[in-house]
Design a protein around this motif. Structure first.
Motif: not given
Length: 313
Positions: A15-18, A174-176, A268-270
């Motif tokens: 999904l990436g950062l944004t 994957i949400d990352s 979590d991504k940050v």
């Protein structure tokens, strides 16, 4: 083997950062600059230590290894992240995902162990200076580095084995922006509670135990500094404060993520960006801007290079 044969997912989608294309471009530019500076900064430290004889001591031997690990650590995730920022659909093959996961844990664990060794090195230099040449000689340093990589490899193999032994037969989002054990095992077509607990007992325990060992060593150093001279105390405090800044920046995100693999937060991504992108850049800045010896060595190396160029002309 039966479990492995059940794997039907051939690729994962990040999904990436944004999902905002303007932010994607801005992030691409910012992280490209950070990655380039990370490579240049850490390579500069390695070259400086290698070509400066007076820096051939345990502290800078470990610093050189830290720079090498930082280059490898950032290179595992950042290039793929930069590629994803330019693409509408961010994908990675199953095998590449597992490889990324393996090397991510290899270099992250290696850095955790190395920072712990560096804290022990400072403890030995400040608290038991008379025994330091015997405690941290060349042979011991090499043995510690060998043990570091052996331990990191075993840890990474365990994490990878726990991941590939699960069946993946459907969900593949994957949400990352990179492959890691917690987000990947959530996609498994089975209950992952036991695997999650094993992750906590492995990654979480390593991060937390090493962090506590580091804090303890620095507390002992602070207590012992009361017996040092003013100049010795100032120099020791400067070195230890630089080390502890690196420790806080790296260990904080690791403890936050790997002590609770079954739960996820929007932040979590940050947090992941901090230890995969920012910390490898901050390390060379901290160890050079706050270290007069390294800055002096870099200046002399530059002058020697200029002199050699002039002699050729």
């Amino acid at each position: 083997m039966d479990t492995l044969n059940q794997t039907r997912v051939t690729e994962f989608v990040f999904l990436g950062l944004t999902d905002n294309r303007v932010l994607d471009i801005l992030f691409f530019v910012a992280f490209s600059v950070i990655y380039l500076l990370t490579l240049l900064g850490n390579i500069l430290i390695i070259v400086t230590v290698v070509f400066t004889t007076r820096l051939h001591v345990p502290m800078y031997f470990f610093l050189r290894n830290l720079s090498f690990i930082d280059i490898c650590h950032s290179s595992v995730t950042v290039p793929k992240m930069l590629e994803g920022l330019l693409l509408e659909r961010k994908t990675i093959s199953f095998d590449s995902c597992i490889a990324q996961l393996f090397f991510l844990h290899l270099f992250a664990c290696a850095e955790i162990f190395l920072l712990t060794i560096m804290a022990y090195d400072r403890y030995a230099a400040i608290c038991i200076p008379l025994h330091y040449p015997r405690v941290m000689n060349v042979r011991v340093c090499v043995q510690l580095i060998f043990a570091l990589w052996l331990g990191a490899t075993v840890h990474s193999l365990v994490q990878t084995f726990l991941t590939i032994c699960l069946p993946y037969c459907g969900p593949n989002i994957i949400d990352s922006y990179f492959c890691d054990v917690p987000p990947v095992i959530k996609l498994a077509c089975t209950d992952t509670y036991l695997t999650g607990m094993l992750i906590v007992s492995n990654s979480g325990t390593i991060s937390l135990t090493c962090f506590l060992a580091l804090v303890t060593s620095y507390l002992v150093i602070l207590v012992s500094l009361r017996k040092q001279s003013t100049e010795g105390c100032r120099k020791a405090l400067s070195t230890c404060s630089a080390h502890f800044m690196v420790v806080a920046l790296f260990f904080g995100p690791c403890i936050f993520i790997y002590t609770r693999p079954d739960t996820s937060f929007s932040i979590d991504k940050v947090v992941s960006v901090l230890y995969t992108v920012v910390t490898p850049l901050v390390n060379p800045l901290i160890y050079t801007l706050r270290n007069e010896e390294v800055k002096s060595a870099m200046k002399q190396l530059r002058q020697r290079q200029v002199f050699s160029v002039k002699s050729y002309s």
